[in-house]
Design a protein around this motif. Structure first.
Motif, PDB file in Angstrom:
ATOM      1  N   ASN A  44       0.841  -1.183   0.000  1.00 44.40           N
ATOM      2  CA  ASN A  44       0.000   0.000   0.000  1.00 44.40           C
ATOM      3  C   ASN A  44       0.884   1.244   0.000  1.00 44.40           C
ATOM      4  OD1 ASN A  44      -2.365  -1.588   0.280  1.00 44.40           O
ATOM      5  ND2 ASN A  44      -2.058  -1.672   2.491  1.00 44.40           N
ATOM      6  N   ARG A  51       4.376   5.567   7.073  1.00 44.81           N
ATOM      7  CA  ARG A  51       3.358   5.181   8.044  1.00 44.81           C
ATOM      8  C   ARG A  51       3.894   5.285   9.472  1.00 44.81           C
ATOM      9  NH1 ARG A  51       2.440   0.899  11.123  1.00 44.81           N
ATOM     10  NH2 ARG A  51       4.268  -0.135  10.264  1.00 44.81           N
ATOM     11  N   SER A  91      -6.907  19.270  -3.827  1.00 42.87           N
ATOM     12  CA  SER A  91      -7.498  18.010  -3.360  1.00 42.87           C
ATOM     13  C   SER A  91      -8.554  18.171  -2.277  1.00 42.87           C
ATOM     14  CB  SER A  91      -6.387  17.096  -2.819  1.00 42.87           C
ATOM     15  OG  SER A  91      -5.862  17.620  -1.610  1.00 42.87           O
ATOM     16  N   LEU A  93      -7.749  18.228   0.755  1.00 41.06           N
ATOM     17  CA  LEU A  93      -7.191  17.486   1.887  1.00 41.06           C
ATOM     18  C   LEU A  93      -6.109  18.309   2.576  1.00 41.06           C
ATOM     19  CD1 LEU A  93      -6.914  13.956   0.255  1.00 41.06           C
ATOM     20  CD2 LEU A  93      -8.696  14.796   1.790  1.00 41.06           C
ATOM     21  N   ASN A 164       0.280  10.566   7.311  1.00 39.54           N
ATOM     22  CA  ASN A 164      -0.708   9.986   6.412  1.00 39.54           C
ATOM     23  C   ASN A 164      -1.540  11.068   5.729  1.00 39.54           C
ATOM     24  OD1 ASN A 164      -1.977   7.558   5.333  1.00 39.54           O
ATOM     25  ND2 ASN A 164      -3.787   8.192   6.478  1.00 39.54           N
ATOM     26  N   ALA A 165      -1.804  12.167   6.451  1.00 38.44           N
ATOM     27  CA  ALA A 165      -2.554  13.272   5.855  1.00 38.44           C
ATOM     28  C   ALA A 165      -1.758  13.926   4.732  1.00 38.44           C
ATOM     29  CB  ALA A 165      -2.920  14.293   6.923  1.00 38.44           C
ATOM     30  N   LEU A 167       0.606  12.438   2.922  1.00 40.57           N
ATOM     31  CA  LEU A 167       0.647  11.480   1.810  1.00 40.57           C
ATOM     32  C   LEU A 167      -0.645  11.512   1.011  1.00 40.57           C
ATOM     33  CD1 LEU A 167       2.193   9.097   0.425  1.00 40.57           C
ATOM     34  CD2 LEU A 167       0.869   7.596   1.922  1.00 40.57           C
ATOM     35  N   LEU A 168      -1.784  11.487   1.693  1.00 43.95           N
ATOM     36  CA  LEU A 168      -3.070  11.491   0.996  1.00 43.95           C
ATOM     37  C   LEU A 168      -3.250  12.754   0.170  1.00 43.95           C
ATOM     38  CD1 LEU A 168      -5.448  10.067   3.766  1.00 43.95           C
ATOM     39  CD2 LEU A 168      -4.682   8.909   1.679  1.00 43.95           C
ATOM     40  N   ALA A 169      -2.836  13.899   0.715  1.00 41.63           N
ATOM     41  CA  ALA A 169      -2.970  15.157  -0.016  1.00 41.63           C
ATOM     42  C   ALA A 169      -2.082  15.175  -1.255  1.00 41.63           C
ATOM     43  CB  ALA A 169      -2.634  16.333   0.900  1.00 41.63           C
ATOM     44  N   VAL A 171      -0.955  12.488  -2.966  1.00 51.00           N
ATOM     45  CA  VAL A 171      -1.435  11.509  -3.941  1.00 51.00           C
ATOM     46  C   VAL A 171      -2.708  12.003  -4.626  1.00 51.00           C
ATOM     47  CG1 VAL A 171      -2.371   9.181  -4.215  1.00 51.00           C
ATOM     48  CG2 VAL A 171      -0.357   9.547  -2.790  1.00 51.00           C
ATOM     49  N   ALA A 172      -3.649  12.511  -3.838  1.00 53.46           N
ATOM     50  CA  ALA A 172      -4.898  12.999  -4.426  1.00 53.46           C
ATOM     51  C   ALA A 172      -4.642  14.148  -5.389  1.00 53.46           C
ATOM     52  CB  ALA A 172      -5.858  13.431  -3.323  1.00 53.46           C
ATOM     53  N   GLU A 183      -0.731   0.296  -6.758  1.00 47.41           N
ATOM     54  CA  GLU A 183      -0.296  -0.362  -5.537  1.00 47.41           C
ATOM     55  C   GLU A 183      -0.154  -1.860  -5.769  1.00 47.41           C
ATOM     56  OE1 GLU A 183      -3.641   1.613  -3.256  1.00 47.41           O
ATOM     57  OE2 GLU A 183      -2.001   1.792  -1.785  1.00 47.41           O
TER      58      GLU A 183
END
Length: 376
Positions: A44, A51, A91, A93, A164-165, A167-169, A171-172, A183
């Motif tokens: 993932n 992480r 995004s 995010l 994680n926040a 990373l998500l921002a 990637v999005a 993945e």
């Protein structure tokens, strides 16, 4: 999205191998520049050091001496405020940037003297660094928050995000700009033609690319062996844990030798972190966590009453001289490296994405990459 079973050859301009914050930052920057980009990860996204990391933007608190690493960290830290706004706009995010600053607490007289010397050279370098004696520190944090100290160096401009926040921002936002992500797509070998890297073989098929960027963290040294390369990057295990708290005892990050405590916006408290040479073993163990928890309670006694949430362990990409490896690979056209960030992957993610974008689009890089070259 999942890799799945593929029989057709995929093609892209730039292929990034590795989906932590380093790879995701590069993907975002390239997508913003209009470069066709595909990122793959064997697990993932962000499943390893991203992480497990604390999320400190410790451009000053992490640095013992002036030099290229300090300068790179300061340059990267300066990018985060604007980066947050851009990612939020694209995004929706939020990376959860928190800006109260960091207290680097002295635990003995030797530590105190080293920090006072650090204050001098960091101020001479144009950075803010303020000294607080123990009594002053208690007036700010409270007697029930911090144990006895030998004073503390306060770094108001060192901040934190939630990994994680972030990373998500990234990637999005990269996806919104056209980047693709796969993945559970493990690279098994390089594709080469006439000595140049032209893609990779995965367990699902071939991916051809004009340029390949290895952002594979602790695994980069192993992958480099497939081309006979000595890439000086190796795994360093880090263990930490999370505590649950509806209201963390302080908004400040508290940092000392072998232990740092970060209150998170979701109410949890991150306590880290060990440094262990344990190969590729990512399992938490009781002895390391027990030692870390003892240090944390000694530093901040109020933590003792907080419920334990979960242990965390991950592999940081260490390097022989403590510097990341950034740039092309001499003698291997088409291959680029962005690895070896050790404890500072989140801090250096912004500048790494930026300089790799500049390098891959033929623009003069914002910082001198010679100190971080593979053949330094």
């Amino acid at each position: 999205m999942n890799g799945g079973t593929r029989t057709n050859v995929l093609e892209t301009d730039v292929l990034i191998v590795g989906g932590g914050v380093i790879g995701a930052s590069i993907a975002y920057e390239l997508a913003e520049a209009g470069v066709q980009t595909l990122l793959i990860d064997k697990d993932n996204l962000g499943s390893q050091s991203t992480r497990a990391g604390a999320g400190m933007l410790g451009a000053q608190v992490e640095m013992m001496n002036p030099g290229p690493m300090f300068e790179l960290g300061v340059a990267s830290r300066a990018l985060f405020s604007n980066l947050r706004e851009k990612l939020l706009e694209i995004s929706g995010l939020d990376m959860e940037l928190q800006t109260p600053g960091i207290f680097r607490v002295a635990v003995d007289e030797e530590d105190r003297q080293e920090l006072l010397a650090r204050q001098i050279w960091q101020r001479e370098a144009g950075q803010r660094a303020e000294w607080y004696e123990d009594e002053d520190l208690r007036n700010i944090l409270g007697d029930n928050i911090v144990g006895t100290t030998y004073g503390a160096l306060y770094i108001p401009d060192d901040h934190q995000v939630r990994n994680n926040a972030l990373l998500l921002a990234l990637v999005a936002s990269a996806k919104a700009l056209g980047a693709k992500f796969l993945e559970h797509t493990a690279m098994t070998s390089f594709l080469t033609e006439n000595g140049a890297v032209v893609g990779v073989q995965t367990q699902d098929g071939v991916i051809r690319a004009n340029r390949v960027v290895l952002a594979t963290g602790a695994w980069t040294g192993l992958l480099g062996q497939g081309l006979g390369l000595d890439i000086p990057v190796f795994p360093v295990k880090g263990q930490s844990f999370l505590l649950d708290s509806y209201a963390p005892p302080t908004p400040y990050t508290i940092f000392t030798h072998g232990c740092y405590i970060l209150p998170k916006r979701n109410g949890q408290v991150y306590v880290g972190a060990t440094e262990e040479a344990s190969g590729f073993d990512t399992r938490p163990n009781l002895g390391s966590l027990a030692k870390l928890s003892t240090q944390a309670v000694h530093l901040m006694p109020s933590l003792a009453s907080l419920p334990f949430a979960e242990p965390i362990a991950g592999l940081r990409p260490g390097s022989r001289d403590g510097l990341p490896v950034l740039g092309d690979v001499p003698g291997v056209p088409g291959l680029y490296l962005a690895t070896g960030h050790f404890r500072n992957g989140v801090l250096l993610s912004a500048i790494t994405g930026k300089v790799m974008r500049e390098l891959l689009t033929g623009t003069e890089t914002s910082v001198d990459l010679k100190p971080f070259a593979l053949m330094r």
